[in-house]
Each structure stands twice: as C-alpha cells, then as structure tokens.
Design a protein around this motif. Structure first.
Motif, PDB file in Angstrom:
ATOM      1  N   ARG A  80      39.763  35.546  42.357  1.00  0.00           N
ATOM      2  CA  ARG A  80      40.058  36.952  42.578  1.00  0.00           C
ATOM      3  C   ARG A  80      41.539  37.151  42.797  1.00  0.00           C
ATOM      4  O   ARG A  80      42.173  36.420  43.523  1.00  0.00           O
ATOM      5  CB  ARG A  80      39.267  37.474  43.765  1.00  0.00           C
ATOM      6  CG  ARG A  80      37.787  37.206  43.585  1.00  0.00           C
ATOM      7  CD  ARG A  80      36.962  38.263  44.230  1.00  0.00           C
ATOM      8  NE  ARG A  80      35.569  38.042  43.884  1.00  0.00           N
ATOM      9  CZ  ARG A  80      34.650  38.988  43.886  1.00  0.00           C
ATOM     10  NH1 ARG A  80      34.984  40.201  44.201  1.00  0.00           N
ATOM     11  NH2 ARG A  80      33.424  38.716  43.556  1.00  0.00           N
ATOM     12  N   VAL A 108      40.586  39.577  46.675  1.00  0.00           N
ATOM     13  CA  VAL A 108      40.900  40.237  45.411  1.00  0.00           C
ATOM     14  C   VAL A 108      42.410  40.304  45.278  1.00  0.00           C
ATOM     15  O   VAL A 108      43.136  40.358  46.256  1.00  0.00           O
ATOM     16  CB  VAL A 108      40.301  41.659  45.339  1.00  0.00           C
ATOM     17  CG1 VAL A 108      38.802  41.609  45.387  1.00  0.00           C
ATOM     18  CG2 VAL A 108      40.837  42.536  46.463  1.00  0.00           C
ATOM     19  N   SER A 113      39.974  41.252  39.872  1.00  0.00           N
ATOM     20  CA  SER A 113      39.098  40.106  40.098  1.00  0.00           C
ATOM     21  C   SER A 113      38.397  39.707  38.811  1.00  0.00           C
ATOM     22  O   SER A 113      37.756  40.525  38.161  1.00  0.00           O
ATOM     23  CB  SER A 113      38.044  40.453  41.159  1.00  0.00           C
ATOM     24  OG  SER A 113      37.041  39.467  41.200  1.00  0.00           O
TER      25      SER A 113
END
Length: 424
Positions: free
Chosen positions: A404, A5, A399
């Motif tokens: 992400r 992320v 994300s």
C-alpha cells in the motif's frame, strides 16, 4: 494490524534498462483476470542483407478463453495465444473489472478481433454468443482502427479517420450514444463528441474504465461520459452522462493523456496560451543529475507530438496514449473522483490515496497533483495510480493491495526508504 496506504506518489525501484520501453505502463493495471502482452515486430538483418521485420506475437497468462468463451483458467507463465500467430498484433486490451470476461486485439493492418464472453454484445459480432478464440469484428473491416479498449460490459475502438465506435451494454451511458439510444448495441456504433455532430471532430485517444470512458479530441479537449458515481467524470457532481461532455475544468489546457480507473480518473495536460505551448522537459545527464530545458511550439505541433507519440496506437484500457517514450510532451498530472459518500463499519470509505493529493478526500473536478509537471504516461487501477515521468521514474500513489502506498507521489530509485505507514 491495519495496512498502510500511500497517499503520495511512491517512486518505484528503477527497472533494468533492457526492460524500459515506450508504453512501459500499458497493460491491465486495473487488475484484469488475465494479462496479455505483445512482442512487437523485430527487425533483423546481417551482412548487408535487407532487414526483415518479424510478425508481432500475442502472449497471455492468467486466465483466457475456455470452451464456453469466458476468460477462465489459464497459465502462470506467458503462452502464445492460439490463432493469432499470423495476425501481426500491435495492441491488446482487456477489462480491468473483477472476473474480466472478454478481451480485444488490434492488428498492424487496422483490424479488430475480440473473444471471450459475448454477453450484452460486447464482442461486436452482432450476437451475445461467446467465442473461445479471437474473431474479427467484421463491421470495422477495412476502416483502419488505430486503438482498441475494453470496459466491463463494452468495447471501444478509434479509427484512422478520428471516428470513435463503441458496442456492448452501457446501463450507465457508457456507450455514449445519447439518451434516446438503448442500453445494448450488438454492432459497433459511431460516437459523436458534439451534438449536432461536427464534421471536423476527430478523436485522438480513448480510455475505458469499468463503467466510464474518456476521449481526447484533436484539439486537446477532454470528454468524459458514463457512470458518474464518485465524481469520476470531473463535471462537478455525481451525475451520469449518456453522451460525451467536455470537462470544463481542463478547457484551459491541452490534454495529452488520460486513464480511467474504478472510482477515479487521471489526465496529463499542458498549458495553452500565446499561440504556443511551453513545456518543461527534463533529461538525465551523464552524471545522473537532472537538467531542465524549456521549449515552445505551436498548438498543432504539441498535438502531433503528444497525442500521436511515436506512431503507436492511440488510446487503450490502461490509459496509454502512444507516447510513453522519448519525444512525447510532458505535462502536469491531474486526478479527480473518489468522492465516497457512504460509511463502512461506522467509518466513511475512501479511495486509499489514489488521487495523490496528500489526503483521502475526493475531488469532483480535475485537481493538479503538486510537484508533478513532467508526466509522460499515467494508468489508473482500482485504488491506485501509476505515472511515468520524463526521466524514466515510475510514480505510485494509493494501494495496489500487495504494497500500500499513500496520498502523495513517491518516486522509484530514490533513497527515501519504505512508504509512510498511514492507516487505511
């Protein structure tokens, strides 16, 4: 392998100059089932003959209204939306929730049309019936709408006189009509920012998330209401509000833009004080470097340039406030919400870094994203936030599901490589 992320804003690759325009980030950022776009009126003229502005067309791809009026099926390529070729469309809106089932459009003449699933009265036609093609919201006829936005079960519109109207179903108080009002409104109803209503109050823009709303007044005050889960209203708790409530943490700033996501909210604000607003503006020089210049003006001037932008529509489900291009005021980026309290498979769930503060913790009040002081536009998705700064860079945090990002803003067009791999 765990996906990464991006908890810092990611600077996305630069877009071709021909595709950069005011309102770049407007659209169904929250992942609506269908995506639509307006081709603005074009001006043409040759050999000295008067220029002619062509009618704005509305295109749609993904899912659209079927025989039952629901947004389903569709095309993988943009197609002209039927029955709209004579309306002169200037704005479109759709819910960002999964299975989005209704949409709305705004014409240059200030009329609002809705279509799709009518469940809960969210089309504003006085019934819960669905319609397969855009149908005019007759209760707003002649009132001069300037913006329209869609939530999951409701719709909102801003009028030229500064009035805000909502309709549909709001079990969490999304309609903003107060505790005494029922959860369903089949016709557009006026929302008042203060109680008792103040004759001078005007709404400059509105943003709809799936389950909460935010509106900016002509004084630059931000109001939020609806479902307060995850702290996305910015009032310091998870409590819901059935009527607009000012976000006290931003009282010292003039809010010029706002967007509502699933779990969070983002806003752009400039400082108040001293009878004027000082804004740092950046521009790109011929050599591609950045140059900074200070400017100041009255609060009224700041309100005019930031809230109204270049005369585009105010508000929108994607968080656009009519100031995505040059001439609008840049400001600091604030985000809040994402305060998850449950655990998922033994781990506390989180917002994937969409707040841009460098961590996965939630915020119950607006918190400034450090280093971002010239943001012109922002939109919120489910687990991500995208912002546009004054020199045309697009920033992403969180994300998107495909790629992400992370907890700190990262810029497009730079040589910073791929986002850092931070386990989700």
């Amino acid at each position: 392998m765990a996906a990464a992320v991006l908890q810092a804003p990611l600077l996305l690759p630069p877009l071709p100059a021909s595709k950069s325009s005011s309102g770049l980030l407007a659209g169904a950022a929250a992942g609506a089932a269908s995506v639509s776009a307006v081709v603005p009126g074009r001006v043409s003229g040759v050999l000295g003959f008067p220029a002619r502005r062509e009618i704005g067309d509305c295109y749609i791809w993904g899912g659209w209204s079927g025989e039952d009026g629901r947004l389903s099926g569709g095309s993988a390529r943009p197609v002209l939306l039927h029955h709209t070729h004579t309306l002169d469309v200037i704005q479109v809106a759709a819910s960002g929730a999964p299975g989005a089932q209704h949409a709305a459009l705004l014409t240059r003449g200030g009329e609002v049309y809705t279509w799709g699933s009518g469940a809960g009265g969210k089309l504003g036609h006085g019934t819960s019936s669905s319609v397969a093609a855009p149908q005019q919201v007759v209760r707003l006829f002649g009132k001069g709408a300037v913006a329209v936005a869609c939530g999951h079960t409701y719709t909102a519109a801003v009028l030229r006189d500064g009035g805000l109207y909502t309709w549909g179903t709001g079990l969490g108080g999304q309609l903003g009509l107060g505790e005494q009002s029922g959860p369903t409104q089949l016709w557009p109803a006026r929302v008042h920012l203060s109680r008792p209503p103040c004759p001078q109050e005007r709404v400059e823009s509105v943003a709809c998330g799936p389950y909460h709303l935010a509106a900016i007044s002509s004084a630059g005050v931000l109001y939020t209401w609806g479902d307060g889960l995850f702290g996305k209203l910015g009032h310091g708790s998870h409590d819901s509000c059935a009527a607009p409530r000012a976000v006290d943490a931003l009282r010292g700033s003039r809010v010029v833009g706002v967007s509502c996501g699933w779990w969070h909210t983002a806003a752009v604000a400039v400082p108040r004080g001293g009878g004027g607003v000082a804004v740092r503006q950046r521009r790109r020089t011929a050599g591609g470097s950045r140059a900074g210049a200070g400017s100041s003006g009255s609060d009224a001037d700041a309100s005019d340039s930031s809230a109204a932008g270049d005369g585009g529509p105010r508000g929108g489900g994607g968080g656009d406030w009519g100031g995505g291009g040059g001439g609008c005021v840049g400001g600091a980026l604030f985000t809040w919400g994402g305060d998850f309290t449950w655990q998922l498979r033994g781990k506390r769930d989180h917002h994937h870094g969409c707040l841009g503060h460098g961590d996965l913790a939630g915020r119950l009040v607006p918190t400034q994203v450090l280093g971002e002081d010239d943001v012109r536009q922002v939109v919120c998705g489910r687990n991500f936030t995208v912002a546009l700064n004054g020199i045309g860079q697009v920033l992403q945090m969180g994300s998107t599901g495909a790629v992400r990002a992370g907890p700190l803003p990262r810029r497009s067009g730079g040589n910073r490589g791929r986002p850092p791999n931070i386990a989700s």
